[in-house]
Design a protein around this motif. Structure first.
Motif, mmCIF file in Angstrom:
data_model
loop_
_atom_site.group_PDB
_atom_site.id
_atom_site.type_symbol
_atom_site.label_atom_id
_atom_site.label_comp_id
_atom_site.label_asym_id
_atom_site.label_seq_id
_atom_site.Cartn_x
_atom_site.Cartn_y
_atom_site.Cartn_z
ATOM 1 N N PHE A 108 55.672 -10.609 18.023
ATOM 2 C CA PHE A 108 54.381 -9.938 18.176
ATOM 3 C C PHE A 108 53.965 -9.387 16.817
ATOM 4 N N GLN A 109 52.938 -9.979 16.229
ATOM 5 C CA GLN A 109 52.539 -9.655 14.864
ATOM 6 C C GLN A 109 51.176 -8.981 14.816
ATOM 7 N N GLY A 110 51.051 -7.988 13.938
ATOM 8 C CA GLY A 110 49.763 -7.357 13.673
ATOM 9 C C GLY A 110 49.546 -6.088 14.477
ATOM 10 N N GLU A 111 48.491 -5.383 14.102
ATOM 11 C CA GLU A 111 48.076 -4.168 14.792
ATOM 12 C C GLU A 111 47.157 -4.548 15.952
ATOM 13 N N VAL A 112 47.332 -3.909 17.094
ATOM 14 C CA VAL A 112 46.496 -4.197 18.252
ATOM 15 C C VAL A 112 45.065 -3.751 17.974
ATOM 16 N N ILE A 113 44.144 -4.683 18.128
ATOM 17 C CA ILE A 113 42.715 -4.398 17.977
ATOM 18 C C ILE A 113 42.100 -4.120 19.339
ATOM 19 N N SER A 114 42.472 -4.938 20.327
ATOM 20 C CA SER A 114 41.930 -4.758 21.670
ATOM 21 C C SER A 114 42.837 -5.426 22.694
ATOM 22 N N TRP A 115 42.687 -4.971 23.929
ATOM 23 C CA TRP A 115 43.339 -5.648 25.049
ATOM 24 C C TRP A 115 42.415 -5.552 26.249
ATOM 25 N N GLU A 116 42.503 -6.563 27.096
ATOM 26 C CA GLU A 116 41.724 -6.557 28.331
ATOM 27 C C GLU A 116 42.479 -7.337 29.384
ATOM 28 N N LYS A 117 42.259 -6.924 30.604
ATOM 29 C CA LYS A 117 42.892 -7.605 31.723
ATOM 30 C C LYS A 117 42.247 -8.974 31.876
ATOM 31 N N ASP A 118 43.061 -9.993 31.940
ATOM 32 C CA ASP A 118 42.578 -11.349 32.169
ATOM 33 C C ASP A 118 42.538 -11.646 33.660
ATOM 34 N N SER A 119 43.598 -11.237 34.356
ATOM 35 C CA SER A 119 43.698 -11.525 35.778
ATOM 36 C C SER A 119 44.646 -10.522 36.421
ATOM 37 N N GLY A 120 44.288 -10.132 37.637
ATOM 38 C CA GLY A 120 45.163 -9.239 38.377
ATOM 39 C C GLY A 120 44.724 -7.795 38.271
ATOM 40 N N PRO A 121 45.527 -6.914 38.749
ATOM 41 C CA PRO A 121 46.825 -7.271 39.292
ATOM 42 C C PRO A 121 46.709 -7.923 40.667
ATOM 43 N N ILE A 122 47.564 -8.904 40.867
ATOM 44 C CA ILE A 122 47.770 -9.438 42.207
ATOM 45 C C ILE A 122 48.814 -8.519 42.824
ATOM 46 N N VAL A 123 48.488 -7.956 43.958
ATOM 47 C CA VAL A 123 49.342 -6.938 44.574
ATOM 48 C C VAL A 123 49.956 -7.493 45.847
#
Length: 162
Positions: free
Chosen positions: A70-85
């Motif tokens: 895992f390389q680099g500083e996190v710029i952004s994250w977003e949920k792609d799918s789920g959660p499937i519960v």
């Protein structure tokens, strides 16, 4: 005449997540990304359930792999799918399983993170926590991701061990 029907066993699979389920999943990704940034092996280990720790092979090596992968500083994250519960309630005991996919963009790379997490397990409380963690480069999703059932394995997916 009024008739009440009750069962001792009920199962709800694949239902729509509640706001709380979304928050649990989002809290987990934030905890994970913070631990990766800090290279905090102890926090990552503490995220996993006892069952995952007992069943996974070479977790220490897989954590080191994750830190180097895992390389680099996190710029952004977003949920792609789920959660499937998936929830199972049996004889008053509850097990909840969340399966969630995230897109994470860093200063160096784009990743997809897949997690299977058990935030509730009143049947076996030691097994509360993360069970599966798979981090792949977005460009490798076709070869490294599949159906969640095929990706359900304890610990951290380490491409070098496959």
């Amino acid at each position: 005449m009024i008739l009440f029907i009750s069962t001792a066993c009920s199962t709800t699979e694949g239902h729509t997540p509640m706001d709380n389920d979304n928050q649990i999943a989002d809290d987990r990704i934030e905890q994970l990304l913070g631990a990766i940034k800090d290279k905090d092996k102890e926090t990552i280990c503490s995220m996993f359930s006892k069952q995952a720790l007992d069943e996974s092979e070479n977790l220490d090596e897989s954590i080191e792999y994750l830190f180097s992968f895992f390389q680099g500083e996190v710029i952004s994250w977003e949920k792609d799918s789920g959660p499937i519960v998936d929830e199972i309630t049996e004889n008053g005991k509850q097990i909840k399983e969340l399966k969630t996919w995230y897109n994470v963009k860093t200063s160096n790379q784009k990743y997809i993170i897949f997690m299977i997490d058990y935030p509730v397990n009143t049947n076996e409380p030691d097994n509360v926590g993360l069970y599966t963690l798979r981090v792949v480069k977005e460009e490798d999703k076709e070869t490294q991701l599949g159906y969640w059932q095929d990706m359900k394995s304890p610990g951290i997916y380490n491409l070098n061990n496959k």
